[in-house]
Structure formats: structure tokens, C-alpha cells
Design a protein around this motif. Structure first.
Motif, PDB file in Angstrom:
ATOM      1  N   ASN A  82       8.282  63.782  39.024  1.00 55.51           N
ATOM      2  CA  ASN A  82       8.095  62.896  37.875  1.00 55.51           C
ATOM      3  C   ASN A  82       7.231  61.679  38.192  1.00 55.51           C
ATOM      4  N   HIS A  83       6.979  61.405  39.478  1.00 56.45           N
ATOM      5  CA  HIS A  83       6.409  60.124  39.863  1.00 56.45           C
ATOM      6  C   HIS A  83       5.300  60.291  40.902  1.00 56.45           C
ATOM      7  N   ALA A  84       4.376  59.332  40.924  1.00 57.81           N
ATOM      8  CA  ALA A  84       3.377  59.296  41.986  1.00 57.81           C
ATOM      9  C   ALA A  84       4.061  58.917  43.295  1.00 57.81           C
ATOM     10  N   PRO A  85       3.793  59.616  44.388  1.00 55.60           N
ATOM     11  CA  PRO A  85       4.448  59.292  45.653  1.00 55.60           C
ATOM     12  C   PRO A  85       4.308  57.831  46.070  1.00 55.60           C
ATOM     13  N   LEU A  86       3.146  57.227  45.844  1.00 53.30           N
ATOM     14  CA  LEU A  86       2.962  55.833  46.231  1.00 53.30           C
ATOM     15  C   LEU A  86       3.928  54.922  45.485  1.00 53.30           C
ATOM     16  N   VAL A  87       4.171  55.187  44.199  1.00 53.17           N
ATOM     17  CA  VAL A  87       5.085  54.354  43.420  1.00 53.17           C
ATOM     18  C   VAL A  87       6.492  54.418  44.019  1.00 53.17           C
ATOM     19  N   VAL A  88       6.943  55.619  44.351  1.00 56.07           N
ATOM     20  CA  VAL A  88       8.271  55.769  44.956  1.00 56.07           C
ATOM     21  C   VAL A  88       8.326  55.062  46.307  1.00 56.07           C
ATOM     22  N   TYR A 139       4.123  65.860  48.702  1.00 53.19           N
ATOM     23  CA  TYR A 139       4.545  64.571  48.148  1.00 53.19           C
ATOM     24  C   TYR A 139       5.621  63.925  49.027  1.00 53.19           C
ATOM     25  N   VAL A 140       6.540  64.739  49.534  1.00 56.83           N
ATOM     26  CA  VAL A 140       7.572  64.215  50.434  1.00 56.83           C
ATOM     27  C   VAL A 140       6.924  63.597  51.671  1.00 56.83           C
ATOM     28  N   ASP A 141       5.978  64.315  52.270  1.00 50.95           N
ATOM     29  CA  ASP A 141       5.282  63.793  53.448  1.00 50.95           C
ATOM     30  C   ASP A 141       4.566  62.486  53.128  1.00 50.95           C
ATOM     31  N   ASN A 142       3.952  62.395  51.944  1.00 47.75           N
ATOM     32  CA  ASN A 142       3.236  61.179  51.563  1.00 47.75           C
ATOM     33  C   ASN A 142       4.179  59.984  51.458  1.00 47.75           C
ATOM     34  N   VAL A 143       5.327  60.198  50.834  1.00 48.03           N
ATOM     35  CA  VAL A 143       6.296  59.102  50.700  1.00 48.03           C
ATOM     36  C   VAL A 143       6.743  58.626  52.083  1.00 48.03           C
ATOM     37  N   LEU A 144       7.078  59.570  52.958  1.00 52.51           N
ATOM     38  CA  LEU A 144       7.529  59.208  54.298  1.00 52.51           C
ATOM     39  C   LEU A 144       6.457  58.420  55.041  1.00 52.51           C
ATOM     40  N   ALA A 145       5.216  58.878  54.984  1.00 58.20           N
ATOM     41  CA  ALA A 145       4.141  58.218  55.726  1.00 58.20           C
ATOM     42  C   ALA A 145       3.832  56.832  55.165  1.00 58.20           C
TER      43      ALA A 145
END
Length: 348
Positions: A82-88, A139-145
Motif C-alpha cells: 500500500n505504501h512507498a518503501p521510503l515513506v515506511v 520493497y522489504v529490502d529497500n525499507v531495511l536498507a
């Protein structure tokens, strides 16, 4: 086995409550969990539902963390497509900066809503489409990084650009993968991440998902062995009869969800009893009975025994309870006495 208890909250909205009332009742619930020594307090993400005010986990996490002192507060979960990874990443990096060592980021893949609302969440740009779901591992990897103190380097227009979720991070939230199928179990195992199966919602497939996660787990720098816990719906009162009565509004709510009936604000106990006394279709009676058997409904002693048995059966040392007890007519709308009492009887 020493059993730790945690709380899952959907911020339920009763027929006698405004959204503000429901939030006030959940703040009281979070403070109760904090006072009684519960390990964590998570809020779900659901949209456009008349009985659920948990539409924005980061906002609620800030409210609950600010109203408590020691308990971990997190999402159960943020629906990442539902969301852009950067926003999360930005939201949870800020929460962790404000409440260091107390923030959990639980990530899920389901939409948590109907297709129209999912479409609107992305400003009409596709919502939870096939591409967003297919790119979930990325997306999960992006949030973590992005949440790492050093950020992540992006190659763009011939240059290297550093992207950070917050300027000077000192710590990062603990990130969990959530699921109600074997997809997230496999992904969490492959990435060496903590994992939770939605036993409170699905009620089936829990043992298989946890076994798959444990048997295929690959250690990571953050986690050297599998880590998981169990989620359970619970209604606990001073007597078994009272606990059964208080569970009825939520049982009817879940019945409507599973049978495609119109969803309404959560009924009072008396209104729920009137509906049941008028008679339900035989198939609906069977569904309610099946759900009732999967939930923990009883007095303090029987409920504690049942939680301990469930924990032993699934090999976990933590159980996250979703306190589902409804309210009687005339209850102060800014309170949820049955939900608070469930936590007191289990954790007292």
C-alpha cells in the motif's frame, strides 16, 4: 517455559463510539499492558471498515508509545504494497529515534482493505496491483536498507546518491515479516528475519507455516536462529459465562466478514445477544462455533492454561493476544472495560 504476553489491537469502534472514543479506549489499553509488564503492543492496518479505526499504524504507534513508558510498540502490520518503501522507512526511523529500543516494524503483504480503497491509497496509481505484490521482497529490502544509519546508495543519472530515512540514526526498529500463508514464512526464513503467522485470523495452517519457517531458516547478521510467536483472539472475564457473552459481538463481526455480509460498527453485547436469540442460519452457527473453539474464551485460570498449552503446542515462548471482549450498553464510550479486564486477568 516462561511465557511472555503481548497485545494486538485493531482499535475497534463500537456502535456507541466515535473514532476519538475508540482511540481513547485503546490508549487506556496500551497503558494497562505497559503497567502489567506485557512485552509489546502492536496495531494492525485496516482501511474503510466501520468497526476498525486502525487505519494508520505509524500515527497510532506514536500516540501509544508516548502514552507508555517501557513496552515495545509496533505494527502488526504495515501492509507494504500500500505504501512507498521510503515513506515506511522514514516513518519508523523517526519513531525509533523518538522511542529508541521500543519500536517494532511488522510488515505484511495483504492489502488490508477492499480493492477500491487499495487503489485510492496510491492516489489512483494502481493500488495493490500484481507488480506491487510481486516486488514485495524488493520493497522489504529497500525499507531495511533505508533505515540503516549509513543509508543506501542509489545510482542515478551517472552519479551515486545516498538515501537515508532519517539524518542521524543511532538504532533501527526490529523488523518482522507477517503472514497468513506460507509465502512470508519462506521469505522470512530466506532473509533470516523474525516471522509471525496470523493464527488469530486464519486459525489453520499455523503449525505448517511455523515448521516451514523453522526448517528453512537461514541465519543472518541480525538473527542467528528462528524467532516467532503466536497470535490469539481472547475474551477473559471473571466467569466463563461472562467471557462468552463478551466475545459475541466480535464473533458476529467475523461472521459477517467471512460470509460477505455488510460490515457495521461493533454491536453491544445486548444487541449481539438479540441477533443470536432471533436465530442464525445453521451454517452460520457452525462458523461461529468453529471460531469460538479457536479463540481463548474463559476465566483467568482456564485462559492461562489454554495459552500455555497453545504455546507449548506451537513451540513459542510468547503469545500475542487480541482482546476481543465487547461492551454492554451504557459503558463509557472512551473505555473498553472487557478488553482491559482480559489483560488484567491474564497478566495480573
Amino acid at each position: 517455559m516462561s511465557l511472555a504476553l503481548s497485545v494486538l489491537d485493531l482499535v475497534p469502534v463500537r456502535s456507541d463510539q466515535t473514532t476519538g472514543d475508540a482511540i481513547a479506549a485503546s490508549v487506556e489499553l496500551a497503558r494497562t499492558a505497559d503497567r502489567l509488564g506485557y512485552r509489546r503492543f502492536w496495531v494492525a492496518e485496516h482501511h474503510n471498515m466501520p468497526a476498525v479505526a486502525a487505519t494508520n499504524p505509524p500515527v497510532l504507534i506514536g500516540l501509544f508509545a508516548g502514552a507508555t513508558e517501557r513496552i515495545r510498540v509496533g505494527s502488526g502490520g504495515v501492509m507494504l504494497p500500500n505504501h512507498a518503501p521510503l515513506v515506511v522507512a522514514e516513518q519508523f526511523a523517526l519513531l525509533e529515534a523518538a522511542f529508541p529500543g521500543r519500536i517494532d516494524l511488522g510488515i505484511g503483504r495483504a492489502p488490508g482493505s477492499d480493492p477500491v480503497t487499495s487503489w485510492a491509497l496510491r492516489h489512483g496509481a494502481g493500488g495493490v496491483d500484481d507488480e506491487a505484490v510481486a516486488r514485495f521482497p524488493e520493497y522489504v529490502d529497500n525499507v531495511l536498507a533505508m533505515m540503516e544509519p549509513a543509508g543506501v546508495g542509489l545510482a542515478l543519472r551517472g552519479g551515486q546518491h545516498v538515501l537515508k530515512a532519517t539524518p542521524v540514526a543511532q538504532t533501527v526498529p526490529q523488523v518482522w515479516l507477517l503472514g497468513s500463508s506460507d509465502y512470508s514464512a519462506r521469505l522470512a526464513a530466506a532473509k533470516g528475519m523474525p516471522y509471525v503467522f496470523a493464527h488469530h485470523f486464519s486459525g489453520s495452517g499455523t503449525a505448517e507455516a511455523l515448521e516451514l519457517y523453522r526448517s528453512t531458516f537461514q541465519p543472518s547478521p541480525e538473527l542467528d536462529e528462528p524467532r516467532t510467536f503466536l497470535t490469539v483472539n481472547a475474551s477473559v472475564a471473571d466467569t466463563v459465562e461472562e467471557a462468552q457473552r463478551q466475545a459475541l459481538p466480535q464473533l458476529l463481526q467475523m461472521l459477517a466478514l467471512r460470509t460477505g455480509q455488510p460490515l457495521v460498527a461493533q454491536r453491544t453485547v445486548e444487541d449481539a445477544e438479540t441477533i443470536v436469540e432471533a436465530g442464525l442460519p445453521e451454517a452460520h452457527d457452525a462458523l461461529i462455533e468453529a471460531m469460538r473453539k479457536r479463540w481463548v474464551i474463559g476465566d483467568a485460570a482456564s485462559a492461562r492454561d489454554e495459552l500455555a498449552s497453545l504455546a507449548a503446542a506451537y513451540g513459542v515462548d510468547e503469545v500475542m493476544v487480541n482482546p476481543v471482549g465487547g461492551a454492554f450498553a451504557g459503558t463509557d464510550p472512551r473505555t473498553a472495560p472487557a478488553r482491559v479486564r482480559t489483560l488484567e486477568l491474564l497478566g495480573g
